[in-house]
Write a protein that holds these residues in place. Structure first.
Motif, PDB file in Angstrom:
ATOM      1  N   GLY A 141       2.130   2.287  -1.506  1.00 12.23           N
ATOM      2  CA  GLY A 141       3.320   1.766  -2.164  1.00 12.23           C
ATOM      3  C   GLY A 141       4.593   2.402  -1.640  1.00 12.23           C
ATOM      4  O   GLY A 141       5.610   1.724  -1.454  1.00 12.23           O
ATOM      5  N   LEU A 142       4.547   3.704  -1.390  1.00 14.70           N
ATOM      6  CA  LEU A 142       5.710   4.392  -0.832  1.00 14.70           C
ATOM      7  C   LEU A 142       6.070   3.818   0.530  1.00 14.70           C
ATOM      8  O   LEU A 142       7.250   3.588   0.834  1.00 14.70           O
ATOM      9  CB  LEU A 142       5.425   5.895  -0.725  1.00 14.70           C
ATOM     10  N   GLY A 143       5.065   3.564   1.342  1.00 11.85           N
ATOM     11  CA  GLY A 143       5.310   2.970   2.651  1.00 11.85           C
ATOM     12  C   GLY A 143       5.885   1.571   2.549  1.00 11.85           C
ATOM     13  O   GLY A 143       6.749   1.185   3.348  1.00 11.85           O
ATOM     14  N   ARG A 144       5.421   0.817   1.569  1.00  9.82           N
ATOM     15  CA  ARG A 144       5.948  -0.541   1.356  1.00  9.82           C
ATOM     16  C   ARG A 144       7.444  -0.492   1.050  1.00  9.82           C
ATOM     17  O   ARG A 144       8.239  -1.259   1.614  1.00  9.82           O
ATOM     18  CB  ARG A 144       5.203  -1.190   0.189  1.00  9.82           C
ATOM     19  N   LEU A 145       7.850   0.402   0.170  1.00  5.26           N
ATOM     20  CA  LEU A 145       9.263   0.537  -0.160  1.00  5.26           C
ATOM     21  C   LEU A 145      10.072   1.000   1.044  1.00  5.26           C
ATOM     22  O   LEU A 145      11.137   0.454   1.351  1.00  5.26           O
ATOM     23  CB  LEU A 145       9.434   1.539  -1.312  1.00  5.26           C
ATOM     24  N   ALA A 146       9.564   2.018   1.728  1.00  4.65           N
ATOM     25  CA  ALA A 146      10.302   2.584   2.851  1.00  4.65           C
ATOM     26  C   ALA A 146      10.475   1.578   3.982  1.00  4.65           C
ATOM     27  O   ALA A 146      11.554   1.470   4.578  1.00  4.65           O
ATOM     28  CB  ALA A 146       9.583   3.835   3.353  1.00  4.65           C
TER      29      ALA A 146
END
Length: 295
Positions: A141-146
């Motif tokens: 999820g963090l990668g998706r946002l970033a």
């Protein structure tokens, strides 16, 4: 549109513009929550707005406030237990919203927001208030946002109750504005009568690694703190941080402010808050104009 017609964007107080942020994309309390039409309009007008995000089981994000689907949609169960394809067929629950079918609007997702954001006016600002913590969101999820927020010029500010999450995003996205939400932590200290502890916590978080542009403070807590001799707004301003006071909504918008509401609203303005979150932005602007003789 008549220039004198309230649009719910801001008020001018003491030669200072105070933004009126559309809470969960509502200009009026009668609007549906998270309305794509209001988002498109706000981006065109240059409004300040807010959406909530909840992570899905496959690391995507749905535009929802609650951690379960039951109250806001026609689905059931935890949001984080469902993958994006399973959620794509759900609809918001608009029971009681005038002129809107109860289950007539499909659920919005993060990529829907990103598509609309590409057409935003420079003055617009969308707060992405991420409701899950870093552990729940995970690396995917963090990668998706970033990945989605890479680059310059997107009119967004990211916030959430979990400072570890906002710090992790800041490390990946140093050019994206960040918000700090310490209200619940501060209110816990106030509930124990620890005013000095609340001041120390706020100062520590302002000096911490998140380095926020905006600090989101519950408006009644701001005034209660002032009565206890503590000016949270001044503390934030001394550190170069803007302040949003949330969520101030007139009880009877068609009638304007009551005397009690006007007293509280005026105190917030005199403290110098930079933004006020409300579910009645249009009515708040009109009520202010009426009180100061402009409407």
């Amino acid at each position: 549109m008549n220039p004198a017609t309230p649009q719910g964007l801001s008020i001018l107080h003491d030669n200072r513009r105070v933004m009126l942020k559309w809470h969960r994309l509502r200009r009026r309390r009668a609007d549906p929550l998270f309305g794509a039409g209001n988002l498109a309009l706000g981006l065109q007008l240059g409004a300040s707005m807010e959406v909530d995000l909840r992570v899905t089981a496959d690391g995507d994000f749905a535009v929802l406030h609650d951690d379960v689907l039951d109250e806001e949609t026609d689905g059931i169960g935890p949001v984080a237990a469902h993958q994006r394809p399973a959620l794509a067929g759900l609809h918001y629950d608009d029971a009681g919203v005038p002129g809107v079918a109860r289950h007539g609007r499909r659920l919005l997702f993060f990529d829907d927001l990103m598509t609309l954001l590409r057409e935003a006016q420079p003055q617009a600002l969308l707060q992405l208030d991420i409701k899950d913590d870093l552990a729940t969101i995970g690396a995917r999820g963090l990668g998706r946002l970033a990945d989605a927020l890479q680059g310059d010029g997107l009119p967004v500010i990211v916030s959430g109750d979990c400072n570890d999450l906002i710090l992790a995003l800041g490390q990946r996205l140093p050019n994206v504005a960040r918000g700090l939400e310490p209200s619940f932590r501060l209110m816990d200290l106030f509930a124990r009568g620890d005013v000095k502890g609340a001041e120390a916590l706020l100062r520590a978080e302002l000096a911490g690694s998140v380095q926020p542009r905006m600090v989101y403070l519950h408006w009644t807590m701001v005034l209660d703190a002032l009565d206890a001799g503590l000016d949270f707004v001044a503390i934030c301003h001394d550190e170069g941080k803007a302040v949003d006071a949330w969520t101030f909504t007139p009880a009877n918008p068609a009638e304007g402010f009551t005397e009690t509401e006007w007293h509280a609203f005026s105190r917030l303005l005199e403290l110098g808050v930079d933004q006020i979150t409300t579910d009645e932005a249009v009515a708040t602007e009109a009520a202010y104009a009426k009180r100061v003789g402009l409407g």
